[in-house]
Every structure is written in structure tokens, then in C-alpha cells.
Design an enzyme around this catalytic site. Sequence first.
Site, mmCIF file in Angstrom:
data_model
loop_
_atom_site.group_PDB
_atom_site.id
_atom_site.type_symbol
_atom_site.label_atom_id
_atom_site.label_comp_id
_atom_site.label_asym_id
_atom_site.label_seq_id
_atom_site.Cartn_x
_atom_site.Cartn_y
_atom_site.Cartn_z
ATOM 1 N N SER A 132 1.436 -6.811 -5.924
ATOM 2 C CA SER A 132 0.558 -5.945 -6.044
ATOM 3 C C SER A 132 0.209 -5.029 -7.046
ATOM 4 O O SER A 132 1.369 -4.896 -7.853
ATOM 5 C CB SER A 132 0.344 -4.877 -4.839
ATOM 6 O OG SER A 132 -0.699 -3.478 -4.984
ATOM 7 N N TYR A 146 4.903 1.010 0.216
ATOM 8 C CA TYR A 146 4.002 -0.465 -0.123
ATOM 9 C C TYR A 146 4.702 -0.560 -1.818
ATOM 10 O O TYR A 146 5.029 -1.886 -2.196
ATOM 11 C CB TYR A 146 2.609 -0.608 -0.338
ATOM 12 C CG TYR A 146 1.750 -1.238 -0.797
ATOM 13 C CD1 TYR A 146 1.976 -2.332 0.909
ATOM 14 C CD2 TYR A 146 0.540 -1.240 -1.254
ATOM 15 C CE1 TYR A 146 1.005 -3.306 0.521
ATOM 16 C CE2 TYR A 146 0.195 -2.431 -0.801
ATOM 17 C CZ TYR A 146 0.555 -3.058 -0.777
ATOM 18 O OH TYR A 146 -0.832 -4.501 -1.363
HETATM 19 P P1 NDP Z 1 -5.010 -8.903 6.160
HETATM 20 O O1 NDP Z 1 -4.087 -8.161 6.429
HETATM 21 O O2 NDP Z 1 -6.560 -9.018 4.843
HETATM 22 O O3 NDP Z 1 -3.839 -10.320 5.991
HETATM 23 C C1 NDP Z 1 -2.736 -10.393 6.527
HETATM 24 C C2 NDP Z 1 -2.411 -11.986 5.940
HETATM 25 O O4 NDP Z 1 -1.412 -11.984 6.263
HETATM 26 C C3 NDP Z 1 -2.441 -12.157 7.841
HETATM 27 O O5 NDP Z 1 -3.736 -13.705 7.696
HETATM 28 C C4 NDP Z 1 -1.562 -12.043 8.749
HETATM 29 O O6 NDP Z 1 -1.483 -12.741 9.612
HETATM 30 C C5 NDP Z 1 -0.708 -12.199 7.605
HETATM 31 N N1 NDP Z 1 0.817 -11.847 8.544
HETATM 32 C C6 NDP Z 1 0.686 -10.832 8.299
HETATM 33 N N2 NDP Z 1 2.269 -10.099 8.915
HETATM 34 C C7 NDP Z 1 2.622 -11.462 9.151
HETATM 35 C C8 NDP Z 1 3.886 -11.478 9.427
HETATM 36 N N3 NDP Z 1 4.774 -10.679 10.769
HETATM 37 N N4 NDP Z 1 3.921 -12.851 9.905
HETATM 38 C C9 NDP Z 1 3.224 -13.697 8.942
HETATM 39 N N5 NDP Z 1 1.515 -13.879 8.700
HETATM 40 C C10 NDP Z 1 1.702 -11.736 8.764
HETATM 41 O O7 NDP Z 1 -4.103 -8.729 4.154
HETATM 42 P P2 NDP Z 1 -5.060 -9.045 2.421
HETATM 43 O O8 NDP Z 1 -5.562 -10.575 2.989
HETATM 44 O O9 NDP Z 1 -5.160 -8.098 2.577
HETATM 45 O O10 NDP Z 1 -3.231 -9.544 2.278
HETATM 46 C C11 NDP Z 1 -2.846 -10.244 1.086
HETATM 47 C C12 NDP Z 1 -1.266 -10.336 0.348
HETATM 48 O O11 NDP Z 1 -2.156 -9.244 -0.234
HETATM 49 C C13 NDP Z 1 -0.234 -9.066 0.976
HETATM 50 O O12 NDP Z 1 1.393 -9.252 0.619
HETATM 51 C C14 NDP Z 1 -1.339 -7.797 0.516
HETATM 52 O O13 NDP Z 1 -0.421 -6.993 0.493
HETATM 53 C C15 NDP Z 1 -1.335 -7.996 -0.937
HETATM 54 N N6 NDP Z 1 -3.199 -6.809 -1.520
HETATM 55 C C16 NDP Z 1 -3.500 -7.041 -1.155
HETATM 56 C C17 NDP Z 1 -4.623 -6.274 -1.651
HETATM 57 C C18 NDP Z 1 -6.054 -5.435 -0.947
HETATM 58 O O14 NDP Z 1 -6.425 -4.376 -1.552
HETATM 59 N N7 NDP Z 1 -6.183 -6.481 -0.127
HETATM 60 C C19 NDP Z 1 -4.237 -5.241 -2.661
HETATM 61 C C20 NDP Z 1 -3.474 -5.995 -3.240
HETATM 62 C C21 NDP Z 1 -2.814 -6.668 -3.018
HETATM 63 P P3 NDP Z 1 -1.722 -12.503 10.948
HETATM 64 O O15 NDP Z 1 -2.354 -11.686 11.292
HETATM 65 O O16 NDP Z 1 -1.805 -14.007 11.799
HETATM 66 O O17 NDP Z 1 -0.415 -11.767 11.227
#
Ligand code: NDP
Length: 237
Positions: A132, A146
Site C-alpha cells: 500500500s 495498517y
Molecule cells: P477486500 O477486502 O475487498 O478483499 C480482500 C481479499 O483478501 C478477499 O478476497 C479476502 O478473502 C482475502 N482475505 C482477507 N483475509 C484473508 C485471510 N485471512 N485468508 C485468506 N484470504 C483473505 O480488499 P482489497 O481488494 O481492497 O485489498 C486487497 C489488497 O490490497 C490488500 O492487501 C489491501 O491491504 C491492499 N490495498 C487495498 C487498497 C484499497 O484502497 N482497497 C489500497 C492499498 C492496498 P475472503 O473474504 O474470502 O476472506
Amino acid sequence: MGDFSGKSVMVLGGSRGIGAAIVRHFASAGAKVQFSYSGSPDAAAAVAAETGATAVQADSANRDELIAAVAAAGPLDIMVINAGVLVHGDPLTLDPDAVDRLIDINVRAVYFAGVEAGRRMHDDGRIIIIGSVNGDRVQIPGSTAYALSKSAVQGIGRGLARDFGARGITVNVVQPGPVDTDMNPAGGPMAPLMHSMMAIKRHAHAEEVAALVMFLASPAAAMITGTTQTIDGGIGI
Ligand code: NDP
């Protein structure tokens, strides 16, 4: 987007948001894609049905379960470590268990998944970690937990780039700014504040992040390693 036919790809956290967009991109480009999920089985099943990718339930917070899932994926060409959670709020009152879980998913899992992927990865493989912009900069109070996790993955990326570089494996961290997902909806209460700090005053689409991941995974990016690639609409420049 390029041709990824014959490539074996794993995306950790592919059921929703940025990870689901990455799964869709690689599947469309001909790759054999596996992805993990934890709490969203229905969303995972829908992505699998849409793309032909294989969904694997594996909680990134469970080290043994995570390592077993990566090992079972077999030798990979491309590993994308995307799964992450956001815990936001005043550090004086934040639930310590929630912070520990964030560190498990956003830091420990990135290390162990990266190592396990590299152990059996083909030469000239790719490891891409979704960090991020908060790894570099903190624009909003309440981001300490975070931000610490996203700074930590920069070190993991640089370290693994050194450790696996002799095999032609590249390791890079993609650092999004605001992206329109469940984690950070474009219509959320913090959006106007975020947009006010950006040169491009909108959330990114998950597909825009996936496109950068595809480039880093391509043969054209063979000499890009140990870097952070920021895609943040110019927040805080
Ligand atoms: P979402 O919350 O929309 O999606 C998160 C994804 O990660 C889901 O597929 C979820 O699967 C999976 N996940 C979360 N916890 C676990 C776990 N314990 N085990 C396996 N899978 C897990 O988040 P984003 O798509 O926005 O974020 C994706 C990445 O991008 C993250 O690393 C986030 O920190 C990073 N990011 C996002 C930003 C944003 O503005 N959206 C900005 C900067 C970075 P499930 O629901 O099945 O558990």
C-alpha cells in the site's frame, strides 16, 4: 495483457476486490490459476465459476494451513500475495487481538507464503506482493497498524528479491492508493478526504491494479526486482 498460456499462477485472497480482478486477468490471458480465500466461500465459488480458476480455502492467518496450500499448488510461475485486512482507528483504543490478526495476515503470511512459493518456483518466476502507499506515507490518523504492515512487506520484497534473484525470480511490491473495493468503497465516508489529497481525484479500479501486476509478471519486467511500484493517483506527491 500478454499471453500467459501454460503459466501456473496462484493468487492469495482472490475471492473479492483487487485479488478477484487479478484472477480474472490471468485467467483471461490463458494461465492456469489457483486462488485462496477464507471468509467468502460464495464469492470464491462465483469467481471460480466465471474464470475456470480453482478456489482453495486457506486462512492466511493460519501458518500451517497457508504453507500447505502453497505447497499443494505445485511449482508456480507466478505468486501474487494479495490477501490483506484493514484495521483502522485510534491506536490507544484499538483491539490488540485485531492488530495481532492484521499482522498475521498482512505480514507473517506474506513472509511464509513468499518463502514457500520460492522454494518450489520455476526459474524466472515472479512473486508480487500487494502492499500500500501507506508503506511509504500516512495521510490519515488511525493508520498505524495498517501502515506498519505495509512497510514490513517492503522489507520482505527486497529480501526475497536478493534470496531468489540468482534463479531469475523477481520480487516486487505493488503499492495502491485508494481502490474501489469492499475494503475502501469509492462512496465511503473517507473518500472525499482521500480524493482531496490526490492528483487524479478518484479511487482506482481494481482492474487498473491488476494491469500493473500483469506487467510485472510478464517477460518484459525481467529486470525489475526488489522495487515498490506505486499506483496511487498521486496521493501525497
Ligand atoms: P477486500 O477486502 O475487498 O478483499 C480482500 C481479499 O483478501 C478477499 O478476497 C479476502 O478473502 C482475502 N482475505 C482477507 N483475509 C484473508 C485471510 N485471512 N485468508 C485468506 N484470504 C483473505 O480488499 P482489497 O481488494 O481492497 O485489498 C486487497 C489488497 O490490497 C490488500 O492487501 C489491501 O491491504 C491492499 N490495498 C487495498 C487498497 C484499497 O484502497 N482497497 C489500497 C492499498 C492496498 P475472503 O473474504 O474470502 O476472506
